[in-house]
Design a protein around this motif. Structure first.
Motif, PDB file in Angstrom:
ATOM      1  N   GLU A   1       2.338   0.525 -10.532  1.00  0.00           N
ATOM      2  CA  GLU A   1       1.488   1.080  -9.492  1.00  0.00           C
ATOM      3  C   GLU A   1       0.047   0.931  -9.956  1.00  0.00           C
ATOM      4  O   GLU A   1      -0.244   0.927 -11.153  1.00  0.00           O
TER       5      GLU A   1
ATOM      6  N   SER B   1      -4.364   1.520  -8.938  1.00  0.00           N
ATOM      7  CA  SER B   1      -5.443   2.008  -8.106  1.00  0.00           C
ATOM      8  C   SER B   1      -6.646   1.130  -8.408  1.00  0.00           C
ATOM      9  O   SER B   1      -7.074   1.030  -9.553  1.00  0.00           O
TER      10      SER B   1
ATOM     11  N   SER C   1      -2.577   3.974  -5.508  1.00  0.00           N
ATOM     12  CA  SER C   1      -1.759   5.071  -6.035  1.00  0.00           C
ATOM     13  C   SER C   1      -2.568   6.347  -6.257  1.00  0.00           C
ATOM     14  O   SER C   1      -2.007   7.409  -6.511  1.00  0.00           O
TER      15      SER C   1
ATOM     16  N   THR D   1       7.116   6.609  -2.408  1.00  0.00           N
ATOM     17  CA  THR D   1       7.150   7.217  -3.745  1.00  0.00           C
ATOM     18  C   THR D   1       7.274   6.150  -4.830  1.00  0.00           C
ATOM     19  O   THR D   1       7.655   5.008  -4.554  1.00  0.00           O
ATOM     20  N   HIS D   2       6.960   6.567  -6.050  1.00  0.00           N
ATOM     21  CA  HIS D   2       7.086   5.676  -7.200  1.00  0.00           C
ATOM     22  C   HIS D   2       8.546   5.248  -7.347  1.00  0.00           C
ATOM     23  O   HIS D   2       8.840   4.087  -7.660  1.00  0.00           O
TER      24      HIS D   2
ATOM     25  N   ARG E   1      -0.114   9.346   0.136  1.00  0.00           N
ATOM     26  CA  ARG E   1       1.005   8.474  -0.246  1.00  0.00           C
ATOM     27  C   ARG E   1       2.243   8.773   0.597  1.00  0.00           C
ATOM     28  O   ARG E   1       2.618   9.927   0.808  1.00  0.00           O
TER      29      ARG E   1
ATOM     30  N   ASP F   1       0.863  -1.176   0.000  1.00  0.00           N
ATOM     31  CA  ASP F   1       0.000   0.000   0.000  1.00  0.00           C
ATOM     32  C   ASP F   1       0.905   1.234   0.000  1.00  0.00           C
ATOM     33  O   ASP F   1       1.723   1.394   0.914  1.00  0.00           O
ATOM     34  N   VAL F   2       0.791   2.078  -1.012  1.00  0.00           N
ATOM     35  CA  VAL F   2       1.699   3.245  -1.117  1.00  0.00           C
ATOM     36  C   VAL F   2       1.473   4.266   0.006  1.00  0.00           C
ATOM     37  O   VAL F   2       2.275   5.170   0.201  1.00  0.00           O
ATOM     38  N   THR F   3       0.392   4.092   0.774  1.00  0.00           N
ATOM     39  CA  THR F   3       0.138   5.014   1.890  1.00  0.00           C
ATOM     40  C   THR F   3       0.608   4.416   3.216  1.00  0.00           C
ATOM     41  O   THR F   3       0.386   4.981   4.276  1.00  0.00           O
TER      42      THR F   3
END
Lengths: 214, 135
Positions: free
Chosen positions: A159, A161, A134, A142-143, A139, A100-102
């Motif tokens: 990435e 969503s 994403s 980072t990418h 977030r 999870d990017v967050t």
């Protein structure tokens, strides 16, 4: 008409070119299940379906005119207890590692998941790293960080969503394509093996449920 | 060829092609007994398609094993004729759902018992034709 006998018995006249077993792996809450559900407005699901849970899904994709059936398995909460069995990995041709990017912790845990996967899965299984959610403004990964990790592990990265269907379908399509390329270059056993080694939903209480049940 | 799709228009997921040769009729009780999702128009009432191999589906979701308390497995009352043989539904093992939006149940994986010789059983996938769109 032959073969009312068995789910796995009637392979004559099959309407597909290959079968691929694909697993979704990662911490709880990273949205693995969401990657398997299209977002639609009208909610209908009766609660008993949610309670029973989903064993697997079959989705068909077409790659270079060939019909490929993906069998998608979600660990469905077992990861909380670290009880994902070896049977779950058996015959898997593709494994999607989701974070999870967050949530940095889920990103940090990817290394552990990678280790577990490489211990249990076939050596020739195709891995894919996915940074989910994403679209979120909160977030924290980072990418570039995702990209860096994927290079370190030597696996491809995207990435996603879950709110964007195209994006999600792209993941399965990308993975299926990578696996198909492996099959074509004879680096991996063909789909027939995957079929034999995974589920048989006939055997009630047998391997089918065991492999995805805590 | 008629395509069977998810009945929710914003999903519309392709499930399987209709095969007229594999349609069977069930009694009305089946919808309540197995809590199947139904469409309002009911033009395909009591009609089910037998899908021998789960891999015959283009897109489908399969639930985990159904716990006893969810369906009263009273299906012995529900009979079906397949190739001139009478069978009763002895157990409903798993549900079938839309693979894309999870809606359902649109059918089930059932164990059938032969009426003539109850030592003969078989497992089949039954897709409820009144639970999907015909396009």
């Amino acid at each position: 008409m032959s073969g009312l006998r068995s789910v796995s018995g009637s392979t004559n006249g099959k309407n597909y070119d290959s079968i691929m077993k694909i697993l979704l792996i990662g911490d709880s809450g990273v949205g693995k299940s969401c990657l398997l559900v299209r977002f639609v407005d009208d909610k209908f699901n009766p609660s008993f379906i949610t309670t029973i849970g989903i064993d697997f899904k079959i989705k068909t994709v077409e790659i270079n005119g060939r019909k490929i059936k993906l069998q998608l398995w979600d660990t469905a909460g077992q990861e909380r207890f670290r009880t994902i069995t070896t049977a779950y990995y058996r015959g898997a041709m593709g494994i999607i590692l989701v974070y999870d990017v967050t949530d940095e912790k889920t990103f940090a845990n990817i290394r552990q998941w990678f280790k577990t996967v490489t211990e249990h899965a076939n050596d020739d299984a195709q891995l894919l790293l996915v940074g989910n959610k994403s679209d979120m403004e909160t977030r924290t990964v980072t990418h570039e960080q995702g990209d860096e990790l994927s290079r370190e592990l030597g696996i491809p990265f995207v990435e996603a969503s879950a709110k964007n269907d195209d994006n999600v379908n792209e993941i399965f399509f990308t993975l299926a394509k990578l696996i198909q390329e492996k099959i074509d270059s004879n680096q991996i056993a063909t789909g027939g093996n995957a079929k034999d080694s995974n589920i048989n939903i006939n055997s009630s209480g047998g391997s089918g449920s065991k492999s995805n049940c805590c | 060829m008629t395509k069977l799709r998810c009945s929710f228009t914003d999903c519309n997921s392709m499930i399987i092609n209709l095969d007229d040769d594999k349609i069977v009729s069930m009694s009305d009780e089946i919808y309540a007994a197995f809590k199947l999702m139904q469409q309002k128009d009911g033009s395909h009432n009591n009609k089910f398609m037998i899908v021998n191999d789960i891999w015959d589906f283009d897109n489908v979701g399969v639930s985990r094993d159904i716990p006893e308390q969810v369906v009263d497995n009273n299906g012995e009352l529900i009979e079906v004729e397949i190739s001139d043989e009478q069978w009763s539904i002895s157990k409903c093992l798993k549900y079938l759902l839309c693979a894309d939006c999870d809606k359902g149940p649109i059918g089930m994986v059932c164990e059938l018992t032969n009426k003539r010789d109850n030592s003969i059983t078989k497992t089949i996938n039954l897709l409820s034709l009144n639970s999907v769109s015909h396009i």
